[in-house]
Design an enzyme around this catalytic site. Structure first.
Site, short mmCIF file in Angstrom:
data_model
loop_
_atom_site.label_atom_id
_atom_site.label_comp_id
_atom_site.label_asym_id
_atom_site.label_seq_id
_atom_site.Cartn_x
_atom_site.Cartn_y
_atom_site.Cartn_z
N ARG A 17 0.79 -1.24 0.01
CA ARG A 17 0.16 -0.01 -0.12
C ARG A 17 0.86 1.29 0.05
NH1 ARG A 17 -0.41 4.72 2.57
NH2 ARG A 17 -0.07 3.54 4.66
N ASP A 18 1.50 1.54 1.22
CA ASP A 18 2.26 2.70 1.11
C ASP A 18 3.48 2.75 0.35
OD1 ASP A 18 3.10 5.43 1.82
OD2 ASP A 18 3.49 4.92 4.05
N HIS A 208 5.04 4.58 12.84
CA HIS A 208 4.99 4.54 11.25
C HIS A 208 6.26 5.67 10.80
CE1 HIS A 208 2.94 4.24 7.19
NE2 HIS A 208 3.46 5.19 7.28
N HIS A 210 8.89 7.21 8.21
CA HIS A 210 9.44 7.40 6.64
C HIS A 210 11.02 7.96 7.02
CE1 HIS A 210 5.82 7.15 3.90
NE2 HIS A 210 5.22 7.29 5.18
N CYS A 241 3.79 9.33 0.63
CA CYS A 241 2.43 9.92 0.26
C CYS A 241 2.66 10.87 -0.78
CB CYS A 241 1.83 10.33 1.61
SG CYS A 241 0.07 11.41 1.18
N ASN A 250 9.21 4.49 3.28
CA ASN A 250 9.09 4.01 4.57
C ASN A 250 10.39 3.36 4.85
OD1 ASN A 250 6.33 3.60 3.38
ND2 ASN A 250 5.93 3.80 5.65
#
Ligand code: HMG
Ligand code: MG
Length: 305
Positions: A17-18, A208, A210, A241, A250
């Protein structure tokens, strides 16, 4: 110095996803599905597999329904992101039972990301969360720009806590608290996560990170000290994003797994199998990956060739 750390850490893999949402070139659905399958096979137990967002805004995620259907036989925790009522409906149609909503602490970021102010998002999502919980759905709230915003700068801790509290009061199971543009330092991470662990003892607290400024592993170490034992990471260090300028990948799952293994902390993930899953997705990328472990893996392969 006393070093506190848990015996076991849960990695929530966010690569499909990310990791992929920011890729310009569309990755074929069958490759994504194979990537998800091989990541689960490497020992991952929880994963964000896709997001039900507007295909006009994020074309890479336009195959969300197919991805869910292709992953139907996998019994581990498959999380899908949903920004609004429409996303929730689409996810429920596909019988998803683990949803992640996402809201920015920063109004400006939230507006750029989901075209609503933070309050407008909350007004839409909070009543819905209560009903979803009654249906037995697992719910995670991703709290974006919890440290810095690309538009508003440094974010006040009180505002982060206030937003987290709104979700906890609504009955959310997990908070995934994000350094969206990779600007936080270890002291800021320790400080925020220590408070969140204390204030919300019955909610899963996940960090989370990055890795824009290569501080993510240091931030993970600091968060472990604050009692965090759940981390989002992305295989190959892919990600970012599309609506947060400066948000690069990430933290790479393979680098996190290596560090934790070396510290004697269990993750349940087999590094070799994880690297094989990354081999599969790199064939779709037009640039080399940045993670230390993946670079070493390629060097080893060259030596053996
Ligand atoms: P909008 O244009 O304001 O939406 O976008 P709208 O409600 O006006 O609807 C416009 C059209 O979109 C309509 O279709 C809707 O049906 C459709 P049309 O009539 O024109 O054919 N639509 C949808 N389609 C599919 N799924 C939906 C959906 N909702 C409306 N859920 C919207 C608002 C939220 C849709 C848009 O802004 C959007 O999709 N944003 C997604 C942004 C995104 O995916 N960002 C990346 C994920 S967040 C992230 O990466 C951060 C995180 O990793 C943590 C961190 O690092 O900070 C989680
Ligand atoms: Mg992210």
């Amino acid at each position: 110095m006393t070093i506190n750390y848990p015996k076991k850490v849960t990695i929530i893999e966010v690569g499909p996803r990310d990791g992929l949402q920011n890729e310009k070139q569309f990755v074929p659905t069958e490759i994504k599905a194979k990537f998800i399958e091989t990541l689960f096979d490497s020992g991952v137990t929880e994963m964000e597999i896709t997001s039900f967002v507007s295909p006009k805004w994020v074309p890479q995620m336009k195959d969300a329904s197919e991805i869910v259907r292709a992953s139907n036989s996998i019994l581990k925790k498959k999380i899908v992101l949903v920004p609004n009522e429409k996303g929730i409906e689409l996810a429920l149609e596909q019988k998803c039972n683990a949803l992640a909503v996402f809201v920015g602490v920063s109004d400006t970021f939230n507006k750029r990301n989901i075209n609503k102010t933070t309050k407008e998002s909350l007004d839409e999502l909070i009543p819905r969360i209560k009903r979803l919980k009654q249906m037995g759905i697992f719910l995670r709230a991703c709290i974006s720009t919890a440290f810095y915003c690309p538009f508003e700068g440094k974010i006040e801790k009180a505002k982060v806590i206030e937003l987290c509290r709104a979700f906890v009061d609504a009955g959310i199971d997990e908070l995934s608290v994000a350094d969206t543009i990779g600007m936080a330092n270890p002291i800021e991470c320790y400080d925020l996560f220590k408070d969140l662990k204390f204030l919300f003892p019955n909610t899963l607290i996940t960090a989370h990170f990055h890795d824009t400024r290569k501080m993510a592993l240091a931030n993970i170490f600091a968060s472990l000290q604050a009692g965090v034992d759940r981390f989002d990471s992305s295989a190959g260090g892919l990600g970012g994003c599309p609506f947060a300028p400066g948000a690069t990948g990430n933290v790479a799952t393979e680098d996190v797994v290596y560090m934790l293994n070396q510290m004697g902390i269990e993750t349940g993930i087999d590094l070799k199998r994880l690297l094989a899953a990354i081999d599969l997705i790199t064939s779709e990328m037009d640039r080399p990956l940045e993670s230390g472990q993946y670079k070493l893996h390629l060097q080893e392969r060259l030596k053996q060739a």
